[in-house]
Design a protein around this motif. Structure first.
Motif, PDB file in Angstrom:
ATOM      1  N   PRO A   9      38.280  43.834  26.543  1.00  0.00           N
ATOM      2  CA  PRO A   9      38.145  44.105  27.985  1.00  0.00           C
ATOM      3  C   PRO A   9      38.872  43.061  28.826  1.00  0.00           C
ATOM      4  CG  PRO A   9      36.077  43.244  27.085  1.00  0.00           C
ATOM      5  CD  PRO A   9      37.023  43.440  25.925  1.00  0.00           C
ATOM      6  N   VAL A  10      39.969  43.500  29.374  1.00  0.00           N
ATOM      7  CA  VAL A  10      40.735  42.569  30.222  1.00  0.00           C
ATOM      8  C   VAL A  10      40.214  42.644  31.645  1.00  0.00           C
ATOM      9  CG1 VAL A  10      43.000  41.951  31.083  1.00  0.00           C
ATOM     10  CG2 VAL A  10      42.756  42.854  28.771  1.00  0.00           C
ATOM     11  N   TRP A  24      39.976  36.869  35.234  1.00  0.00           N
ATOM     12  CA  TRP A  24      38.567  36.611  35.557  1.00  0.00           C
ATOM     13  C   TRP A  24      37.940  35.694  34.519  1.00  0.00           C
ATOM     14  CZ3 TRP A  24      35.746  37.517  39.793  1.00  0.00           C
ATOM     15  CH2 TRP A  24      34.381  37.354  39.692  1.00  0.00           C
ATOM     16  N   ALA A  25      38.207  36.021  33.256  1.00  0.00           N
ATOM     17  CA  ALA A  25      37.618  35.226  32.181  1.00  0.00           C
ATOM     18  C   ALA A  25      38.292  33.863  32.104  1.00  0.00           C
ATOM     19  CB  ALA A  25      37.767  35.955  30.868  1.00  0.00           C
ATOM     20  N   GLY A  26      37.487  32.862  32.071  1.00  0.00           N
ATOM     21  CA  GLY A  26      38.021  31.520  31.931  1.00  0.00           C
ATOM     22  C   GLY A  26      38.762  31.056  33.161  1.00  0.00           C
ATOM     23  N   CYS A  33      43.182  33.117  42.353  1.00  0.00           N
ATOM     24  CA  CYS A  33      44.103  32.950  41.238  1.00  0.00           C
ATOM     25  C   CYS A  33      44.301  31.481  40.927  1.00  0.00           C
ATOM     26  CB  CYS A  33      45.442  33.608  41.572  1.00  0.00           C
ATOM     27  SG  CYS A  33      46.359  32.758  42.873  1.00  0.00           S
ATOM     28  N   SER A  34      44.024  30.645  41.880  1.00  0.00           N
ATOM     29  CA  SER A  34      44.259  29.228  41.638  1.00  0.00           C
ATOM     30  C   SER A  34      43.352  28.399  42.542  1.00  0.00           C
ATOM     31  CB  SER A  34      45.718  28.884  41.923  1.00  0.00           C
ATOM     32  OG  SER A  34      46.003  29.145  43.269  1.00  0.00           O
TER      33      SER A  34
END
Ligand SMILES: [Zn+2]
Length: 65
Positions: A9-10, A24-26, A33-34
């Motif tokens: 799941p991306v 989203w993950a990590g 985004c940053s």
């Protein structure tokens, strides 16, 4: 039945600041985004909070970008 299609799941979100796809993950800065975008956004919120409408402050109506 063929068990094909085991994709991880991306999870991707769009940075609410610049609109770029952000992982989203990590991602410690999610949903941004940053760190930069997060800081900017938080700064904008802080500014909104600091802008207390006071009747004694003469506003000159500065054009905001
Ligand atoms: Zn961004």
């Amino acid at each position: 039945m063929s068990g094909e299609g085991q994709r991880p799941p991306v999870r991707e979100v769009r940075c609410p600041r610049c609109g770029k796809p952000a992982a989203w993950a990590g991602n410690p800065w999610r949903p941004f985004c940053s760190e930069r975008c997060k800081t900017i956004d938080l700064g904008a919120w802080a500014n909104e909070e600091y802008r207390v409408p006071s009747e004694d402050a003469p506003e000159d109506g500065e054009p905001e970008p």
